[in-house]
Design an enzyme around this catalytic site. Structure first.
Site, PDB file in Angstrom:
ATOM      1  CD1 TRP B 104      -2.119  -2.294   1.548  1.00  0.00           C
ATOM      2  CD2 TRP B 104      -3.077  -1.039  -0.042  1.00  0.00           C
ATOM      3  NE1 TRP B 104      -3.163  -3.005   1.013  1.00  0.00           N
ATOM      4  CE2 TRP B 104      -3.773  -2.264   0.047  1.00  0.00           C
ATOM      5  CE3 TRP B 104      -3.499  -0.093  -0.973  1.00  0.00           C
ATOM      6  CZ2 TRP B 104      -4.872  -2.575  -0.770  1.00  0.00           C
ATOM      7  CZ3 TRP B 104      -4.590  -0.387  -1.786  1.00  0.00           C
ATOM      8  CH2 TRP B 104      -5.255  -1.616  -1.683  1.00  0.00           C
ATOM      9  CG  ASP B 174      -3.164   4.042   4.220  1.00  0.00           C
ATOM     10  OD1 ASP B 174      -4.232   3.924   4.858  1.00  0.00           O
ATOM     11  OD2 ASP B 174      -2.916   3.390   3.183  1.00  0.00           O
ATOM     12  CE  LYS B 198      -8.322  -2.845   4.311  1.00  0.00           C
ATOM     13  NZ  LYS B 198      -8.195  -3.933   3.343  1.00  0.00           N
TER      14      LYS B 198
END
Lengths: 364, 364
Positions: B104, B174, B198
């Protein structure tokens, strides 16, 4: 359980009861998934057919040819206002034509100006956005990178009855508020976009129909999330899509096909619905005054005034007491607005028309 | 009704049953609205408290000071990968520091490079993303426009235990996969973003916590939908927000506060859950081999290998038959991944640990 009312909200707007009931039934366990549709991977065997079904239903309803892609993106029409000029205006050396018929078109132009040159080829602003232009009034640029218009302006209640003729210039259209509400010929368009929350689903997803030759024009170096080609190459799953919103779109479009009977029937039903309201306006001896010029009236958002603002407030209040909610006009226009998108039943429009006649009689 | 399984999906991931049940109960008529929460205006009296509640719950859980704003945006973390450098790098003449600890982070860098200069101040790539850097390994630029890192890499299962120290450089993070899963000090950050799917809700909304001095740096001329200041000035309602996703965030964060008992309890519970899995790995005499270095193990996404791929496939299949779904590792890493976000009950981790011990015994 509390009662559901007739919901004339301009958006997010009503959804078909059948779609809501199916979503409610399956909310804890989507069949075959062992979990809610909100809880499973977008790449799972349970979710992929959902996205496929939303895409197939739209393709079927609009008879979309194979040289178009149907995408599901995020950020609503407002993100499209920027994404379109970022993909098709910036760096082209050309300018883009915009037809301005209301508040949403004005926002689209504002964002486009940040990315390149624009020309407003017609504006209804000085007339108070009461109509759309005649073909002869359009000052079109034959070399424009595209020509953008807004099929239906929700705030003013003004709607194009047919597409403007723009020759070989790609026709780009914000169809947020009348998408899948009537029949039209997709092949006249290079790109169509529509926030879902009026006619086809909840807020949080925007449907885009884009022709292959436009995808071929997408420049390198755009933010990945704003690159139409990347979205198309990844079947709208470059990143995690708004799965639940797409699921509801699949349910609503299934309802349009199976319960209403396809787009011809949807079209006829929406015309019937709007006629109740406009007849109530036209038969009121001027008590109700429609905002839009008659030949530009919106099938989705009839807008009108009463003799004064006190009566308008009373109208909204008494309608609400009679289980008809969301009728207050947009603050920028005032008056009354009845948003009667796909999910509004015919009976809702009948009930409102009867209420209007009764109200005019009592308060005339 | 079909059975709900233990859902180890990496995202979209499990949601608390209590939140799903409340959403199901109210899906046709949100109390006081006469319509579904999906069908009402985002500016209605019924919806505004929902957005306020999602914001207040996050503020309460993280003890966020008043010089930060909590925003709800669209496009997921992937849109943030671009929005951050568009707001804070482009045109500054500075470069941005990125700490690279997994897949990511690599995507975040790729998007930032489109907007300006970046420096990768540490990369775990050559080591196969097995750990996060020690403070002494960071090659920081004291003049960077910001320093970006990824608290938890879901694919590799590698997590920062504490924030990197970056001095006066704005720390940008993030936190998509461990947001609201453990306690931390918000004041160390200039900007935190987290896709909801999530730990805190469904796909389709991203939470952003941004400090006021960052808002003051936002340049003119950005696409409106990518302008943090405009979003803050409009309380996340510059356009129609993803109402239903925000509603679920409000329900999930309410559950974190009322049912779990606040973030200290959430933190302790997630540590207890992860310990079951890591103990099963560590007590397997090397049958299970964890991917991450022990001091960088993720509390959210334990990842491990079995002696060979056939056994891994068998493990996934038999676990699924035992009502434990979603355990296949990401295709880029292989092996097994157990995503055990907030909504995963302790019993799910216990059950998996027992299954692991049993499986190793039978197949060792």
């Amino acid at each position: 359980m509390e009662q559901r009312v007739f919901n004339f909200s301009a958006g997010p707007a009503g959804l078909p009861l059948a779609a809501l009931q199916e979503a409610q039934r399956d909310l804890l366990v989507y069949p075959g998934a062992g979990a809610s549709i909100m809880e499973i991977s977008h790449r799972s065997k349970a979710f992929e057919p959902v996205l496929q079904s939303a895409r197939d239903n739209i393709t079927q309803l609009l008879n979309i040819p194979s040289n178009y892609k149907v995408l599901f993106l995020q950020g609503g029409a407002s993100m499209q206002f920027s994404q379109i000029p970022m993909n098709f205006l910036r760096g082209t050396g050309k300018s883009a034509d915009y037809i301005l018929t209301g508040a949403w078109g004005a926002k689209a132009i504002k964002e486009a100006k940040k990315e390149g040159a624009t020309r407003t080829v017609w504006s209804g602003k000085e007339e108070g956005y009461k109509r759309v232009p005649a073909q002869s009034e359009l000052d079109l640029d034959a070399n424009a990178s595209y020509c953008h218009f807004t099929t239906n302006e929700t705030i003013e209640g003004v709607q194009f009855q047919t597409e403007p003729e723009v020759g070989t210039v790609p026709l780009v259209c914000d169809m947020s508020s009348d998408f899948l509400s009537r029949t039209f010929d997709v092949t006249k368009y290079a790109l169509i976009y529509a926030g879902a929350q009026k006619n086809i689903g909840p807020a949080g997803v925007v449907a885009v129909i884009i022709r292959d030759d436009m995808l071929a024009k997408v420049p390198d170096g755009l933010p990945s999330m704003l690159d139409y080609k990347l979205a198309a190459d990844n079947d709208s799953m470059y990143n995690t899509p708004p799965c639940f919103a797409i699921y509801i779109v699949a349910l609503v479009t299934k309802w349009l096909i199976n319960d209403i009977g396809g787009l011809d029937k949807v079209d006829a039903r929406n015309r019937e619905k709007a006629k109740y309201i406009y007849d109530a306006i036209d038969n009121s001896d001027g008590y109700y005054r429609g905002h839009a010029q008659k030949d530009c009236r919106s099938l989705m958002n009839p807008t009108w005034r009463l003799p004064n603002e006190e009566l308008e407030a009373k109208f909204v209040k008494e309608a609400k007491a009679a289980s008809m909610d969301g009728l207050k006009g947009h603050r920028s226009v005032g008056g009354i607005r009845a948003s009667i998108y796909n999910a509004m039943p015919v009976d809702g429009c009948k009930a409102l028309a009867e209420f209007m006649a009764e109200f005019a009689k009592k308060n005339g």
